[in-house]
Design an enzyme around this catalytic site. Structure first.
Site, PDB file in Angstrom:
ATOM      1  N   ASP A  69     -47.622-111.344  32.132  1.00 29.99           N
ATOM      2  CA  ASP A  69     -48.567-112.697  32.350  1.00 29.99           C
ATOM      3  C   ASP A  69     -49.854-112.170  32.204  1.00 29.99           C
ATOM      4  O   ASP A  69     -50.376-111.273  33.017  1.00 29.99           O
ATOM      5  CB  ASP A  69     -48.247-113.297  33.647  1.00 29.99           C
ATOM      6  CG  ASP A  69     -49.140-114.269  34.280  1.00 29.99           C
ATOM      7  OD1 ASP A  69     -48.304-115.442  33.867  1.00 29.99           O
ATOM      8  OD2 ASP A  69     -50.061-114.437  34.631  1.00 29.99           O
ATOM      9  N   TYR A 125     -58.620-113.751  32.741  1.00 26.63           N
ATOM     10  CA  TYR A 125     -58.725-112.422  33.188  1.00 26.63           C
ATOM     11  C   TYR A 125     -59.508-111.370  32.205  1.00 26.63           C
ATOM     12  O   TYR A 125     -59.768-110.290  32.459  1.00 26.63           O
ATOM     13  CB  TYR A 125     -57.244-111.743  33.074  1.00 26.63           C
ATOM     14  CG  TYR A 125     -56.324-112.610  33.904  1.00 26.63           C
ATOM     15  CD1 TYR A 125     -56.717-113.573  34.954  1.00 26.63           C
ATOM     16  CD2 TYR A 125     -55.024-112.567  33.685  1.00 26.63           C
ATOM     17  CE1 TYR A 125     -56.103-114.526  35.844  1.00 26.63           C
ATOM     18  CE2 TYR A 125     -54.053-113.187  34.558  1.00 26.63           C
ATOM     19  CZ  TYR A 125     -54.726-113.924  35.595  1.00 26.63           C
ATOM     20  OH  TYR A 125     -53.460-114.852  36.336  1.00 26.63           O
ATOM     21  N   LYS A 142     -52.885-118.437  29.543  1.00 27.00           N
ATOM     22  CA  LYS A 142     -53.450-119.560  30.226  1.00 27.00           C
ATOM     23  C   LYS A 142     -54.883-119.866  29.624  1.00 27.00           C
ATOM     24  O   LYS A 142     -55.444-119.105  29.407  1.00 27.00           O
ATOM     25  CB  LYS A 142     -53.785-119.421  31.693  1.00 27.00           C
ATOM     26  CG  LYS A 142     -52.340-118.674  32.312  1.00 27.00           C
ATOM     27  CD  LYS A 142     -52.494-118.418  34.104  1.00 27.00           C
ATOM     28  CE  LYS A 142     -51.320-117.377  34.448  1.00 27.00           C
ATOM     29  NZ  LYS A 142     -51.781-116.233  34.251  1.00 27.00           N
ATOM     30  N   HIS A 192     -54.744-123.529  33.317  1.00 28.04           N
ATOM     31  CA  HIS A 192     -54.787-122.677  34.561  1.00 28.04           C
ATOM     32  C   HIS A 192     -55.037-123.348  35.752  1.00 28.04           C
ATOM     33  O   HIS A 192     -54.592-122.920  36.877  1.00 28.04           O
ATOM     34  CB  HIS A 192     -56.098-121.730  34.225  1.00 28.04           C
ATOM     35  CG  HIS A 192     -56.049-120.279  34.735  1.00 28.04           C
ATOM     36  ND1 HIS A 192     -56.427-119.136  34.309  1.00 28.04           N
ATOM     37  CD2 HIS A 192     -55.241-120.109  35.835  1.00 28.04           C
ATOM     38  CE1 HIS A 192     -56.061-118.277  35.152  1.00 28.04           C
ATOM     39  NE2 HIS A 192     -55.349-118.636  36.124  1.00 28.04           N
TER      40      HIS A 192
END
Length: 275
Positions: free
Chosen positions: A46, A51, A76, A109
């Site tokens: 994931d 990120y 996401k 998200h």
């Protein structure tokens, strides 16, 4: 090697119930850390544009020597890209960063109701889904009222809703709402960023089971039916978090952990978060 149980999503896609989370793993460490997870036995990774480490995840997937069809990769949509054209461009960027031909799951998200219309965003994901470049689409951090609104203006039911879930925030109402509509629950922050590991009740259950506190909490998630992806950057903990399939919690232990709920979040409230 231990086989991770898989759940069937509402469109027939199979998803490993235990995955590896990459939140807060530095980009320069992501490839090596993800390779350790894949060597351990994880087959579900994931990540997210937010990120900043999609490139490292993609490198690990390409370098690991495992058939791509045997891996499940999620990313996401970032919060800046909720308008249709922005969302389509953001997905293209994600795919370039990952260096993959297709994605297994792509999520909105955050709903961000104050920053635009997430129904428009969802329609963009439906376009991507129909293109065949992603096997399933879903949402993250959506509350029941967000999901109701989504259902009134869209054609595809989300495959998953990825939400904060742990013993201090069991989210039974959101999980039940999803179950009624065939939406699987994915649990982020499954150990409340470590806060639950020192809880006396969790420690008692762990001692009785002969396991670590993290292992019994992850087992609690799995037995509840959550899809869960703990994050760690150390090999020992990555391996410990994977070692949760040769024991089970009885009804009493499950109840003790569930009773810890106090509706306490470690992350933002989706109804207030503006990105």
């Amino acid at each position: 090697m231990t086989a991770v149980p898989a759940l069937t999503l509402n469109n027939g896609v199979r998803i490993p119930q235990l995955g590896f989370g990459t939140y807060q793993i530095p980009p320069e460490e992501t490839r090596e850390t993800t390779l350790v997870a894949l060597e351990t036995g994880y087959r579900h990774i994931d990540t997210a544009e937010m990120y900043g480490n999609e490139k490292g995840v993609g490198q690990a997937v390409r370098d690991c020597g495992i058939d791509r069809a045997d891996l499940f990769v999620t990313s996401k949509l970032d919060n800046h890209a909720h308008a249709r054209d922005d969302a389509l461009r953001a997905f293209d960027t994600t795919m370039r960063e990952l260096g993959l031909d297709y994605l297994d799951l792509f999520l909105i998200h955050w709903p961000l109701p104050g920053r635009g219309d997430f129904v428009e965003t969802w329609k963009a994901l439906e376009e991507i889904y129909r293109s065949g470049r992603v096997k399933a689409i879903g949402v993250s951090n959506f509350q029941p009222h967000h999901l109701r609104r989504l259902s009134q203006g869209s054609d595809v039911v989300p495959a998953v809703n990825q939400i904060e879930v742990h013993p201090y925030l069991t989210q039974d109402d959101v999980r039940a709402f999803g179950t009624e509509r065939g939406i699987a629950t994915e649990a982020w922050s499954p150990i409340a960023r470590g806060k639950v590991l020192d809880d006396p009740a969790v420690e008692r259950v762990a001692r009785a089971a002969g396991r670590t506190p993290a292992q019994v909490v992850l087992r609690w998630h799995l037995q509840r039916g959550d899809i869960v992806f703990p994050k760690s950057a150390t090999r020992k903990r990555i391996e410990q978090n994977f070692d949760v399939f040769d024991f089970a919690l009885d009804e009493g232990a499950m109840g003790q952990i569930s009773a810890l709920n106090r509706d306490e979040r470690t992350g933002p409230d989706p109804d207030r978060f503006t990105g």
